[in-house]
Design a protein around this motif. Structure first.
Motif, PDB file in Angstrom:
ATOM      1  N   LYS A   1      17.337  20.739 -47.405  1.00 41.27           N
ATOM      2  CA  LYS A   1      17.009  19.087 -47.749  1.00 41.27           C
ATOM      3  C   LYS A   1      15.547  18.759 -47.998  1.00 41.27           C
ATOM      4  CE  LYS A   1      21.703  17.529 -46.775  1.00 41.27           C
ATOM      5  NZ  LYS A   1      22.592  16.706 -45.813  1.00 41.27           N
ATOM      6  N   GLY A   2      14.707  19.403 -47.076  1.00 38.63           N
ATOM      7  CA  GLY A   2      13.225  19.228 -47.195  1.00 38.63           C
ATOM      8  C   GLY A   2      12.499  19.529 -48.078  1.00 38.63           C
TER       9      GLY A   2
ATOM     10  N   SER B   1      24.794  18.224 -49.579  1.00 43.63           N
ATOM     11  CA  SER B   1      25.750  18.949 -49.432  1.00 43.63           C
ATOM     12  C   SER B   1      26.913  18.871 -50.230  1.00 43.63           C
ATOM     13  CB  SER B   1      26.125  18.843 -47.871  1.00 43.63           C
ATOM     14  OG  SER B   1      26.878  17.680 -47.770  1.00 43.63           O
TER      15      SER B   1
ATOM     16  N   SER C   1      22.555  24.848 -40.517  1.00 42.45           N
ATOM     17  CA  SER C   1      21.696  23.735 -40.770  1.00 42.45           C
ATOM     18  C   SER C   1      21.352  23.814 -42.268  1.00 42.45           C
ATOM     19  CB  SER C   1      20.484  23.865 -39.898  1.00 42.45           C
ATOM     20  OG  SER C   1      19.634  22.893 -40.418  1.00 42.45           O
ATOM     21  N   THR C   2      21.162  22.461 -42.871  1.00 43.75           N
ATOM     22  CA  THR C   2      20.889  22.167 -44.098  1.00 43.75           C
ATOM     23  C   THR C   2      19.592  21.315 -43.937  1.00 43.75           C
ATOM     24  OG1 THR C   2      22.118  19.777 -43.966  1.00 43.75           O
ATOM     25  CG2 THR C   2      23.331  21.804 -44.897  1.00 43.75           C
ATOM     26  N   ARG C   3      18.779  21.312 -42.989  1.00 39.93           N
ATOM     27  CA  ARG C   3      17.577  20.795 -42.906  1.00 39.93           C
ATOM     28  C   ARG C   3      16.452  21.339 -43.759  1.00 39.93           C
ATOM     29  NH1 ARG C   3      16.194  19.872 -37.161  1.00 39.93           N
ATOM     30  NH2 ARG C   3      17.743  18.302 -37.207  1.00 39.93           N
ATOM     31  N   GLU C   4      16.309  22.660 -43.657  1.00 40.11           N
ATOM     32  CA  GLU C   4      15.307  23.310 -44.490  1.00 40.11           C
ATOM     33  C   GLU C   4      15.530  23.113 -45.745  1.00 40.11           C
ATOM     34  OE1 GLU C   4      13.518  27.600 -45.531  1.00 40.11           O
ATOM     35  OE2 GLU C   4      15.018  27.376 -43.954  1.00 40.11           O
TER      36      GLU C   4
END
Length: 99
Positions: free
Chosen positions: A57-58, A87, A52-55
């Protein structure tokens, strides 16, 4: 294309005692001191394949130097990690669209 380097391309010059202060203290890379990622777990910005790249990017979404970070990654062809909220795949698409 991507010109964050101004008139002289100092990033292609080897680091020396004469230019390292310029690059990091008050020059081209001074933005890194304000980067939120410097205060965060670096592993979030370099997830394993399929991770996951969510953290990351947040964090980037709240960062005041996000644009400088993205420009640096594009200019230096960073191939790994999240830079400026994008990314490697997203940066590649952005560069291709700009050509």
């Amino acid at each position: 294309m991507w010109n964050i380097l101004g008139d002289g391309d100092i990033l292609s010059t080897p680091l020396t005692a004469d230019n390292v202060d310029y690059l990091f203290d008050d020059g081209l890379l001074a933005w890194q001191e304000q980067a939120l990622c410097a205060q965060t777990d670096p592993e979030a910005f370099f997830p394993e394949k399929g991770g996951s790249t969510r953290e990351a990017k947040g964090v980037c979404a709240m960062c005041e130097v996000r644009q400088e970070c993205l420009e640096y990654a594009l200019a230096n062809d960073e191939r790994f990690g999240i830079w400026g909220g994008l990314s490697e795949r997203e940066r590649r698409k952005l560069k291709k669209a700009a050509e």
